[in-house]
Design an enzyme around this catalytic site. Structure first.
Site, PDB file in Angstrom:
ATOM      1  N   LYS A 211       1.060  -1.212  -0.076  1.00 62.64           N
ATOM      2  CA  LYS A 211      -0.038   0.024   0.171  1.00 62.64           C
ATOM      3  C   LYS A 211       0.986   1.178  -0.045  1.00 62.64           C
ATOM      4  O   LYS A 211       0.654   2.105  -0.831  1.00 62.64           O
ATOM      5  CB  LYS A 211      -0.962  -0.050   1.222  1.00 62.64           C
ATOM      6  N   GLU A 217      10.345  -5.966   3.595  1.00 65.59           N
ATOM      7  CA  GLU A 217      10.428  -7.183   2.775  1.00 65.59           C
ATOM      8  C   GLU A 217       9.981  -7.179   1.279  1.00 65.59           C
ATOM      9  O   GLU A 217      10.747  -7.537   0.255  1.00 65.59           O
ATOM     10  CB  GLU A 217       9.451  -8.398   3.613  1.00 65.59           C
ATOM     11  N   GLY A 273      -4.839  -5.530   5.673  1.00 63.49           N
ATOM     12  CA  GLY A 273      -4.284  -6.240   5.083  1.00 63.49           C
ATOM     13  C   GLY A 273      -4.845  -7.672   4.941  1.00 63.49           C
ATOM     14  O   GLY A 273      -4.804  -8.466   3.842  1.00 63.49           O
ATOM     15  N   ARG A 274      -5.086  -8.204   6.132  1.00 59.84           N
ATOM     16  CA  ARG A 274      -5.590  -9.506   6.136  1.00 59.84           C
ATOM     17  C   ARG A 274      -6.997  -9.854   5.701  1.00 59.84           C
ATOM     18  O   ARG A 274      -7.571 -10.863   5.692  1.00 59.84           O
ATOM     19  CB  ARG A 274      -5.219 -10.177   7.507  1.00 59.84           C
ATOM     20  N   GLU A 359      -3.792 -12.580  14.005  1.00 55.39           N
ATOM     21  CA  GLU A 359      -3.301 -11.086  14.035  1.00 55.39           C
ATOM     22  C   GLU A 359      -4.544 -10.241  14.276  1.00 55.39           C
ATOM     23  O   GLU A 359      -4.326  -8.977  15.006  1.00 55.39           O
ATOM     24  CB  GLU A 359      -3.061 -10.759  12.634  1.00 55.39           C
ATOM     25  N   HIS A 390      -2.017 -39.107   9.711  1.00 55.40           N
ATOM     26  CA  HIS A 390      -0.764 -39.565   9.612  1.00 55.40           C
ATOM     27  C   HIS A 390       0.221 -38.817  10.277  1.00 55.40           C
ATOM     28  O   HIS A 390       1.408 -39.198  10.244  1.00 55.40           O
ATOM     29  CB  HIS A 390      -0.599 -40.337   8.251  1.00 55.40           C
ATOM     30  N   LYS A 510       9.393  -4.784  13.908  1.00 55.29           N
ATOM     31  CA  LYS A 510       9.764  -4.118  12.757  1.00 55.29           C
ATOM     32  C   LYS A 510      10.846  -3.005  12.869  1.00 55.29           C
ATOM     33  O   LYS A 510      11.950  -2.707  12.261  1.00 55.29           O
ATOM     34  CB  LYS A 510       8.704  -3.646  11.854  1.00 55.29           C
TER      35      LYS A 510
END
Length: 546
Positions: A211, A217, A273-274, A359, A390, A510
């Site tokens: 944004k 990153e 964001g999520r 979050e 399994h 951060k």
């Protein structure tokens, strides 16, 4: 926020009534509950928006459900739902509206924020995305050398990665098979190198999703992608505009990078964001499944939104599942929830839900800043069935921790192959049955097991689960499932009086990382942190120079 302090929900009469009720029913076994009510499995089910929910294998009675609905009413859940849908600024710590529901509102709808209807702007972006994706998919868009784009690499992190990669994997059956889609998120260089090692620069397009166009990153990977592209395209910087597009609102930074702002797709500060996979962040999804497939996805979201907004609590899928999860978390002490899709295409769905749920609801203070007063935010995790059977199901069946499960199955396979799908669904139903009813010592003995082996082969049972069944995995079905869990999160947050739409816990690390980055240079001054961090930095300097 009102100036009147909120009282912790755990101090209210509805919570107290649930605590008293829990003390009365906590020893009841699901075997007893089903024996006393042979039609329990027919009664405790709900179908809405194309999703069939069997919730009969929860440790509840009719009174439990009534008390949970009373808690929701006392906590003001209906008022919070209405506030979200009308655009109130319910993200109190950032002063923002929360309107991911506007991203899938139909053309012509009205949702107001600060006196303006935001829906036309949403559809303007969707139309631009559709036009762009059609040009790329058809081959009309040409790269710098005149070749069509065959590879799309999405660069983002958090919601800008988890949503797109989950949606691509979930809808791969519907994707353009003459195109390759890759996703880069980790700042670890390996992620970028492995995603691009077999691609040709003249056939590759990068979507840079940030944004602000400043995310550490994402922009580190974006600049590496720029260097990689130019190295493969002869170094002509004008090539960037043919091989990069941006999902951002920072036109100046996008233009400086070399991307035409005509190929910049924005979204809004009322989209977290999520919660953004159905915004321009979903551009890679639209490129994969086409504009019609993406609109079908949005229609599925909207159908669940409308169900959540209008259905009474006792017939409301997200409200019911949110209340049941709260019951297990806050009264039975279940610290995790396993989400177990019996559909290989949903292999990244649990990972997507981890961000959505944790979050959002990993908070320790209420909306007014006071302590929340009870446990919030259980850990979500899971894997597709039958692989998980399994792996970790042993712990779920016979471990010492109570782990509620959500099983997700589909009536029709997208890839029919012999009797594979019958075997798959038989395992869905068997796991729920085994978790609920277990196997008594008497049953084990009746099978001829020696006495010493009986304890090892006994299953306690009484372990709660939900089973969700849908017809088949379509774009619309995926939208319904994602919206279902979004609103489950909202339901719990509203009852706990927490803000599900900020994420301050992400920020501190951060900030500290930015301080540490220059200190990793061997020529830098000695670091000035605690003794542990200082020693780690010094050791890294040594290893880096070795």
């Amino acid at each position: 926020m009102s100036d009147t302090p909120l009282k912790p929900v755990s101090q209210g009469p509805a919570w107290a009534a649930l605590a008293t009720h829990h003390a009365q029913v906590k020893q009841q076994h699901l075997r007893q509950l089903f024996k006393s009510d042979p039609k329990r499995g027919e009664r405790l089910r709900l179908e809405a928006a194309g999703i069939y929910l069997d919730y009969s294998k929860n440790r509840i009675t009719d009174e439990t459900l009534q008390l949970l609905q009373g808690l929701a009413k006392e906590a003001g859940l209906r008022e919070r739902i209405d506030a979200m849908f009308r655009g109130d600024k319910i993200n109190v710590s950032e002063g923002r509206a929360v309107l991911h529901v506007a991203l899938r509102a139909p053309r012509g709808a009205t949702i107001m924020v600060d006196g303006a209807n935001v829906v036309p702007g949403v559809h303007e972006v969707l139309d631009r995305m559709a036009d762009f994706s059609e040009r790329v998919r058809s081959g009309a868009w040409k790269g710098h050398t005149g070749k069509r784009i065959r590879n799309v690499v999405n660069i983002g992190i958090g919601g800008s990665d988890l949503g797109p990669v989950m949606a691509y994997e979930a809808l791969r059956h519907y994707s353009a098979r003459d195109m390759t889609f890759r996703f880069v998120s980790n700042v670890d260089g390996t992620d970028f190198v492995e995603a691009t090692h077999d691609l040709e620069a003249d056939e590759t397009m990068f979507i840079v999703s940030s944004k602000t166009f400043t995310t550490l990153e994402t922009m580190t990977n974006a600049h590496s992608a720029r260097d990689w592209s130019l190295a493969g395209l002869g170094g002509d910087e004008s090539a960037v505009a043919k091989h990069f597009v941006a999902v951002s609102t920072n036109a100046e930074a996008v233009s400086k990078f070399g991307i035409s702002t005509d190929n910049m797709f924005g979204f809004w500060d009322w989209v977290g964001g999520r919660y953004s996979m159905d915004s321009a962040i979903g551009l890679s999804t639209m490129l994969a499944v086409g504009a019609d497939g993406f609109r079908e996805l949005l229609a599925g979201f909207h159908e669940m939104d409308e169900h959540f907004r209008t259905a009474p609590f006792e017939q409301n899928l997200p409200v019911l599942m949110g209340l049941l999860a709260l019951w297990n978390n806050n009264f039975f002490g279940a610290q995790t929830v396993a989400v177990l899709p019996y559909e290989q295409y949903l292999k990244r769905f649990p990972a997507y839900l981890q961000q959505l749920t944790m979050e959002s609801n990993g908070k320790h203070v209420r909306l007014d800043g006071g302590p929340v007063g009870c446990d919030t935010g259980p850990v979500y995790w899971g894997e597709p069935g039958t692989n998980g059977q399994h792996s970790f199901y042993q712990l779920i069946h016979q471990g010492t921790r109570l782990i509620p499960c959500d099983f997700i199955g589909f009536g029709q396979s997208l890839n029919p192959l012999g009797n594979h799908h019958d075997l798959l669904l038989a395992n869905v139903f068997a796991q729920g049955e085994a978790l609920a009813f277990g196997k008594t010592p008497e049953e084990v003995k009746a099978e001829g097991s020696p006495d010493w082996l009986v304890p090892h082969r006994t299953f306690e049972g009484n372990r709660p689960s939900n089973t969700l069944l849908l017809e088949k995995l379509t774009p619309a079905a995926l939208g319904k499932l994602v919206a279902l869990y979004e609103h489950i999160v909202f339901t719990q947050a509203a009852i706990w009086h927490i803000d599900a739409f900020d994420q301050w816990g992400v920020e501190l690390g951060k900030v500290l990382a930015q301080r540490i980055i220059p200190e990793l240079d061997a020529k830098a001054a000695a670091p000035a942190h605690d003794s542990s961090t200082n020693a780690l930095i010094e050791r890294y300097r040594q290893l880096k120079g070795a």
